[in-house]
Design a protein around this motif. Structure first.
Motif, PDB file in Angstrom:
ATOM      1  N   THR A 124      -5.473   3.273  -1.326  1.00 47.76           N
ATOM      2  CA  THR A 124      -4.550   3.821  -2.317  1.00 47.76           C
ATOM      3  C   THR A 124      -4.475   5.333  -2.123  1.00 47.76           C
ATOM      4  O   THR A 124      -5.163   5.904  -1.272  1.00 47.76           O
ATOM      5  CB  THR A 124      -5.039   3.488  -3.730  1.00 47.76           C
ATOM      6  N   LYS A 125      -3.675   5.985  -2.950  1.00 48.48           N
ATOM      7  CA  LYS A 125      -3.531   7.438  -2.803  1.00 48.48           C
ATOM      8  C   LYS A 125      -4.840   8.175  -3.084  1.00 48.48           C
ATOM      9  O   LYS A 125      -5.059   9.279  -2.592  1.00 48.48           O
ATOM     10  CB  LYS A 125      -2.416   7.944  -3.721  1.00 48.48           C
ATOM     11  N   ASN A 126      -5.724   7.559  -3.887  1.00 50.28           N
ATOM     12  CA  ASN A 126      -7.046   8.168  -4.108  1.00 50.28           C
ATOM     13  C   ASN A 126      -8.099   7.566  -3.175  1.00 50.28           C
ATOM     14  O   ASN A 126      -9.300   7.640  -3.440  1.00 50.28           O
ATOM     15  CB  ASN A 126      -7.476   8.035  -5.568  1.00 50.28           C
ATOM     16  N   ARG A 186      -8.968   4.464  -2.424  1.00 44.73           N
ATOM     17  CA  ARG A 186      -9.740   3.265  -2.771  1.00 44.73           C
ATOM     18  C   ARG A 186      -9.422   2.147  -1.781  1.00 44.73           C
ATOM     19  O   ARG A 186      -8.264   1.915  -1.438  1.00 44.73           O
ATOM     20  CB  ARG A 186      -9.407   2.799  -4.185  1.00 44.73           C
ATOM     21  N   ILE A 208      -9.005  -1.637  -1.168  1.00 44.60           N
ATOM     22  CA  ILE A 208      -8.714  -2.741  -2.096  1.00 44.60           C
ATOM     23  C   ILE A 208      -8.451  -4.084  -1.418  1.00 44.60           C
ATOM     24  O   ILE A 208      -8.294  -5.098  -2.089  1.00 44.60           O
ATOM     25  CB  ILE A 208      -7.490  -2.394  -2.983  1.00 44.60           C
ATOM     26  N   HIS A 236       0.527  -5.048  -1.130  1.00 42.45           N
ATOM     27  CA  HIS A 236      -0.095  -3.891  -1.772  1.00 42.45           C
ATOM     28  C   HIS A 236       0.517  -2.601  -1.232  1.00 42.45           C
ATOM     29  O   HIS A 236       0.758  -2.465  -0.033  1.00 42.45           O
ATOM     30  CB  HIS A 236      -1.607  -3.889  -1.514  1.00 42.45           C
ATOM     31  N   TYR A 237       0.710  -1.637  -2.129  1.00 44.49           N
ATOM     32  CA  TYR A 237       1.259  -0.328  -1.765  1.00 44.49           C
ATOM     33  C   TYR A 237       0.119   0.661  -1.540  1.00 44.49           C
ATOM     34  O   TYR A 237      -0.881   0.662  -2.278  1.00 44.49           O
ATOM     35  CB  TYR A 237       2.176   0.185  -2.871  1.00 44.49           C
ATOM     36  N   GLY A 238       0.254   1.499  -0.516  1.00 43.16           N
ATOM     37  CA  GLY A 238      -0.769   2.516  -0.278  1.00 43.16           C
ATOM     38  C   GLY A 238      -0.451   3.332   0.957  1.00 43.16           C
ATOM     39  O   GLY A 238       0.716   3.447   1.372  1.00 43.16           O
ATOM     40  N   GLU A 285       3.127   6.107   4.540  1.00 41.57           N
ATOM     41  CA  GLU A 285       3.181   5.350   3.284  1.00 41.57           C
ATOM     42  C   GLU A 285       3.632   3.934   3.634  1.00 41.57           C
ATOM     43  O   GLU A 285       4.667   3.755   4.292  1.00 41.57           O
ATOM     44  CB  GLU A 285       4.195   6.028   2.365  1.00 41.57           C
TER      45      GLU A 285
END
Length: 462
Positions: free
Chosen positions: A38-40, A42, A44, A54-56, A67
């Protein structure tokens, strides 16, 4: 080898909206989880449910690269029946290759051509006929070829072959059981029963073999040659069919000296068209060579389109053409019907009354009229009306046709053995061969070399 996790670009490597990098194998999710977050940042994917997206971002170490959207499909609910991850990134060539390199550096290897589909076959998700249909879908260049390929992809060939193998296997088992235990299993009257069963199986195999002619033309297109006298409108026909000025059209007779070739889609049909030199008696050396090539092309063609100028009387050149097209499927196009006609449909039909495979239609190539009638005429000649994929199976693969021919020959041998009242154990030899030949079609009786050869023809990433 097939426990390794593989990856490849599954879309064309070109500037586009998106690209897809496909990863498959036991470690597919783990490999993707090492580079996706993810953007932070993580991670997943390790505990992600199957059939989710899933988006990331894709990371190269600490650096974000692109992206993306990432699809997770866990075994056996995936194309390969293995854990599969697909990374949907932006469709730039540079970014696509960069992400593939990152994937390969984190535990995957580059897939061989066709290896994803090969794994689907080896893992039992599809049979060999369906695998070959995948490539046919990709390579389809007309609507009928696409429908036929998709019909096979749904299992049309597999189902028909499986039914035939089951019938043959039942008879093999019965004969073997009766020979092993004659006290309890009687073979009295069995030859008559077997003869009827063999006739049914032979008929079904013959029907499949006969479909191969139509299947080849559905897949490859109908080999078509345009014939006619000089200035009859042959080059105009090629231009109308192709939708562009492919051939030079003038009032000067004999403009076309050599053969022009074009692949043409005519609504639902695909034609591999050759425009030839005008056929006439001539002393011109170059033109004479062109005429000879035209006649040779006509002998090799599936279909002849004979263009007749309706505004001028038939002459010795027309009669010469009529003499060598008698054995070929033919559509006579009575052209220039926008001018006063001196040649009529009835005159031509009378000249062709002994030609069962010839149809006459009126056209005006100058006004582009009659093309729908031409398509209907070709379909009637080759496909006997409406082409249906609901209950019909069309064999479009030469490998499958050869296996069917071997099976048919083996069944014929059994029929001969029954007719000659030979011992029952002779029956099983040829029945087993027929069973094995049919197994080649769906991949149950093939060696590694053949499997490797088939899948090597696939594109990378499929």
């Amino acid at each position: 080898m097939y426990k390794e996790t593989i990856a490849a670009v599954a879309t064309a490597l070109a500037q586009s909206g998106i690209s897809i990098i496909r990863i498959s194998g036991d470690q597919a999710v783990a490999v993707a989880d090492r580079i996706f977050g993810t953007k932070n940042k993580r991670r997943i994917l390790e505990h992600a449910e199957s059939q989710n997206i899933h988006y990331g971002l894709i990371y190269d170490g600490e650096e974000p690269v692109d992206e993306v959207m990432v699809s997770v499909m866990k075994a056996p609910r995936s194309y390969t029946a293995e854990d599969t991850v697909e990374i949907n990134c932006h469709g730039g060539i540079l970014v696509t290759n960069r992400i593939l390199e990152i994937v390969l550096s984190h535990g995957a290897r580059l897939a061989e051509p066709g290896e994803f589909t090969k794994r689907a076959f080896l893992n039992g998700r599809i049979d060999l006929s369906k695998a070959e249909a995948v490539m046919d879908v990709i390579q389809s260049d007309n609507e009928l070829a696409l429908k036929s390929s998709f019909h096979q992809l749904k299992g049309a060939v597999f189902s028909r072959v499986k039914e035939l193998r089951e019938k043959i296997l039942y008879e093999i088992a019965f004969i073997e059981s009766a020979l092993d235990d004659p006290e309890h299993i009687s073979m009295e009257g069995y030859e008559e029963k077997l003869a009827l069963i063999l006739e049914e199986i032979s008929g079904e195999l013959k029907k499949l073999l006969d479909s191969a002619g139509d299947g080849r033309m559905i897949k490859e297109g109908i080999g078509t040659v345009i014939l006619g006298k000089p200035n009859a409108g042959k080059s105009s026909l090629l231009n109308v069919l192709s939708g562009e000025e492919r051939a030079i059209v003038t009032d000067i007779a004999g403009t076309t000296r050599d053969i022009l070739e074009e692949s043409i889609r005519l609504q639902h049909l695909c034609l591999r068209v050759k425009d030839t030199a005008g056929i006439r008696f001539t002393e011109d050396t170059v033109e004479k060579i062109g005429v000879e090539r035209a006649i040779q092309s006509a002998k090799e063609a599936d279909l002849i389109l004979y263009v007749v100028d309706a505004s001028v009387p038939l002459d010795e050149n027309d009669f010469h053409i009529l003499s060598f097209i008698q054995e070929k499927p033919c559509v006579v196009l009575l052209n220039k019907t926008d001018l006063p006609s001196v040649v009529t449909e009835s005159v031509l039909k009378d000249k062709l009354r002994d030609h069962r495979l010839c149809l006459v239609i009126k056209v005006s190539l100058k006004e582009k009229k009659g093309m729908e009638d031409l398509e209907k005429a070709i379909q009637k000649l080759f496909f006997h009306g409406e082409i249906s994929f609901e209950n019909e199976v069309y064999i479009t693969n030469i490998r499958q046709k050869e296996a069917l021919q071997e099976a048919y020959d083996s069944v014929h041998m059994v029929k001969e053995s029954v007719r000659l009242a030979m011992p029952e154990d002779f029956y099983t030899i040829d029945l087993m061969n027929a069973y094995a030949c049919l197994g080649k079609i769906i991949g149950e009786e093939v060696g590694d070399d053949l499997v490797n050869e088939i899948f090597s023809r696939f594109c990378m990433g499929k």
